[in-house]
Design an enzyme around this catalytic site. Structure first.
Site, PDB file in Angstrom:
ATOM      1  N   ASP A   1       0.854  -1.136  -0.189  1.00 58.44           N
ATOM      2  CA  ASP A   1      -0.147  -0.142   0.058  1.00 58.44           C
ATOM      3  C   ASP A   1       0.768   1.233  -0.070  1.00 58.44           C
ATOM      4  O   ASP A   1       2.005   1.304   0.185  1.00 58.44           O
ATOM      5  CB  ASP A   1      -0.984   0.106   1.239  1.00 58.44           C
ATOM      6  CG  ASP A   1      -2.143  -0.711   1.035  1.00 58.44           C
ATOM      7  OD1 ASP A   1      -2.437  -1.254  -0.023  1.00 58.44           O
ATOM      8  OD2 ASP A   1      -2.660  -0.806   2.317  1.00 58.44           O
TER       9      ASP A   1
ATOM     10  N   LYS B   1      -3.847   3.401  -2.798  1.00 53.58           N
ATOM     11  CA  LYS B   1      -4.754   4.157  -2.868  1.00 53.58           C
ATOM     12  C   LYS B   1      -5.201   5.091  -2.054  1.00 53.58           C
ATOM     13  O   LYS B   1      -4.800   4.569  -0.656  1.00 53.58           O
ATOM     14  CB  LYS B   1      -6.369   3.597  -3.191  1.00 53.58           C
ATOM     15  CG  LYS B   1      -6.328   2.312  -2.127  1.00 53.58           C
ATOM     16  CD  LYS B   1      -7.534   1.457  -2.415  1.00 53.58           C
ATOM     17  CE  LYS B   1      -7.789   0.331  -1.632  1.00 53.58           C
ATOM     18  NZ  LYS B   1      -7.734   0.854  -0.073  1.00 53.58           N
TER      19      LYS B   1
ATOM     20  N   MET C   1      -7.843   8.684   9.827  1.00 54.40           N
ATOM     21  CA  MET C   1      -8.159   9.479   8.424  1.00 54.40           C
ATOM     22  C   MET C   1      -8.945  10.610   8.764  1.00 54.40           C
ATOM     23  O   MET C   1     -10.120  10.947   8.317  1.00 54.40           O
ATOM     24  CB  MET C   1      -9.129   8.672   7.641  1.00 54.40           C
ATOM     25  CG  MET C   1      -7.943   7.301   7.075  1.00 54.40           C
ATOM     26  SD  MET C   1      -8.966   5.924   6.563  1.00 54.40           S
ATOM     27  CE  MET C   1      -9.217   4.716   7.917  1.00 54.40           C
TER      28      MET C   1
HETATM   29  N1  SAH Z   1      -4.069  -0.197   8.994  1.00 52.01           N
HETATM   30  C1  SAH Z   1      -3.696   1.110   9.481  1.00 52.01           C
HETATM   31  C2  SAH Z   1      -4.394   2.203   9.137  1.00 52.01           C
HETATM   32  C3  SAH Z   1      -4.963   2.383   7.627  1.00 52.01           C
HETATM   33  S1  SAH Z   1      -5.996   3.597   7.476  1.00 52.01           S
HETATM   34  C4  SAH Z   1      -2.959   1.096  10.895  1.00 52.01           C
HETATM   35  O1  SAH Z   1      -3.248   0.051  11.580  1.00 52.01           O
HETATM   36  O2  SAH Z   1      -2.328   2.231  11.011  1.00 52.01           O
HETATM   37  C5  SAH Z   1      -4.885   5.062   7.078  1.00 52.01           C
HETATM   38  C6  SAH Z   1      -4.862   5.847   8.156  1.00 52.01           C
HETATM   39  O3  SAH Z   1      -3.905   5.455   9.238  1.00 52.01           O
HETATM   40  C7  SAH Z   1      -4.367   7.408   7.762  1.00 52.01           C
HETATM   41  O4  SAH Z   1      -5.093   8.182   6.937  1.00 52.01           O
HETATM   42  C8  SAH Z   1      -3.589   7.766   9.140  1.00 52.01           C
HETATM   43  O5  SAH Z   1      -4.919   8.315   9.977  1.00 52.01           O
HETATM   44  C9  SAH Z   1      -3.473   6.370   9.968  1.00 52.01           C
HETATM   45  N2  SAH Z   1      -1.769   6.201   9.621  1.00 52.01           N
HETATM   46  C10 SAH Z   1      -1.196   5.281   9.195  1.00 52.01           C
HETATM   47  N3  SAH Z   1       0.123   5.362   9.363  1.00 52.01           N
HETATM   48  C11 SAH Z   1       0.265   6.583   9.500  1.00 52.01           C
HETATM   49  C12 SAH Z   1       1.619   7.202  10.112  1.00 52.01           C
HETATM   50  N4  SAH Z   1       2.688   6.726   9.880  1.00 52.01           N
HETATM   51  N5  SAH Z   1       1.244   8.462  10.672  1.00 52.01           N
HETATM   52  C13 SAH Z   1       0.181   9.080  10.861  1.00 52.01           C
HETATM   53  N6  SAH Z   1      -1.057   8.425  10.504  1.00 52.01           N
HETATM   54  C14 SAH Z   1      -0.832   7.178  10.045  1.00 52.01           C
END
Ligand code: SAH
Length: 283
Positions: free
Chosen positions: A50, A71, A186
């Site tokens: 991703d 995406k 998000m």
């Molecule tokens: N599966 C992921 C989340 C996916 S949804 C998890 O468990 O972390 C995508 C959202 O995750 C982003 O829009 C943001 O809100 C958050 N996110 C993921 N990686 C991030 C990072 N390194 N720093 C800040 N927010 C992050």
């Protein structure tokens, strides 16, 4: 990067042809991969990853074909089906398929949908959890997602629904009342509406909020603000997603626990930001 790090003695699972392993890559810092993730990176024929997966992590799989399945918020639904079916095709072609997703695959990551499609098509799967941004990303900002003096529960919410709008199904008043600490994934696009909904539900405009962007990477930025000022402050700071937004008093703990700032020579701003007067273990 040295890709020859030796895994400690253990019966590490072998990837078999035709299998898909759905794996969390953590929030960014390659050091936050699990050993199972590393074991998978070593064996995969193909890694399908991703937008949120750091390229450096793919260097651990030099033998593997890389397929980008990125995406970003708002326009996902059509492609999600394509990604799931691509995984089915790769598995049926006899590949050892590593599906690498940011954070934890089952936390706001559609991992459940992909896994379900695979099982419906008779593809054998393994799930490898990862460190979710809402926990690990906050830890890198010096914010404990639970802290005994602050919260006995925490709520993880998404600021988007499938159509890219603020989730109408979310009852912000109940979330606000039910949880001292709210961690929003998000949330950047709709932060003005979310903050307004929380304030309307009774949260103070002075409530501390932290915004952590690209958490755990070299580009990590942390904004400390309040519910009343967050929208302007995000705009003024020019912050961009991906970001984790944490609402609640635990944000104040960063004043004592900003370990990255301290490593860079900044002294702690406040040794007792919650005003307990003495170390918690003596209380
Ligand atoms: N599966 C992921 C989340 C996916 S949804 C998890 O468990 O972390 C995508 C959202 O995750 C982003 O829009 C943001 O809100 C958050 N996110 C993921 N990686 C991030 C990072 N390194 N720093 C800040 N927010 C992050």
């Amino acid at each position: 990067m040295d890709t020859h790090l030796t895994l400690p003695g253990h019966a590490w699972p072998q990837m078999q042809p035709g299998w898909v392993w759905l794996c969390g890559a953590g929030p960014g810092d390659p050091g936050l991969l699990t050993l199972h993730a590393l074991n998978a990176l070593r064996q995969a024929d193909v890694v399908i990853y991703d937008a949120l997966v750091q390229e450096a992590i793919l260097d651990w799989a030099p033998q593997a074909e890389r397929i980008y399945a990125g995406k970003r918020g708002g326009k996902p639904s059509a492609k999600q089906r394509d990604i799931s079916l691509r995984l089915v095709d790769l598995a049926r072609a006899g590949k050892r398929v590593l599906r690498l997703k940011g954070g934890d695959p089952f936390v706001f990551g559609r991992g459940g949908e992909e896994a379900q499609t695979l099982v419906q098509h008779g593809i054998p799967i393994r799930i490898i959890p990862g460190i979710s941004a809402g926990i690990g990303g906050l830890a890198y900002a010096g914010i404990p997602v639970t802290h005994r003096d602050v919260n006995q529960s925490v709520t993880f919410v998404t600021g988007h629904d499938q159509s890219g709008n603020t989730p109408g199904s979310l009852d912000w008043a109940s979330i606000s009342k039910g949880s001292q600490v709210i961690v929003i994934y998000m949330g950047m696009k709709h932060i003005a509406q979310i903050a307004a909904a929380l304030i309307a539900a009774g949260r103070s405009t002075h409530e501390p909020v932290a915004v952590v962007t690209t958490a755990t990477t070299a580009e990590q930025q942390v904004l400390e603000t309040t519910l009343g000022t967050i929208t302007d402050d995000i705009a003024n700071a020019g912050l961009e997603p991906p970001a984790i937004i944490c609402v609640g008093q635990s944000v104040l703990m960063r004043q004592v626990l900003d370990w990255q700032g301290q490593a860079a020579g900044q002294p702690p701003r406040n040794l007792d930001p919650l005003g307990r007067g003495r170390p918690a273990e003596l209380a």
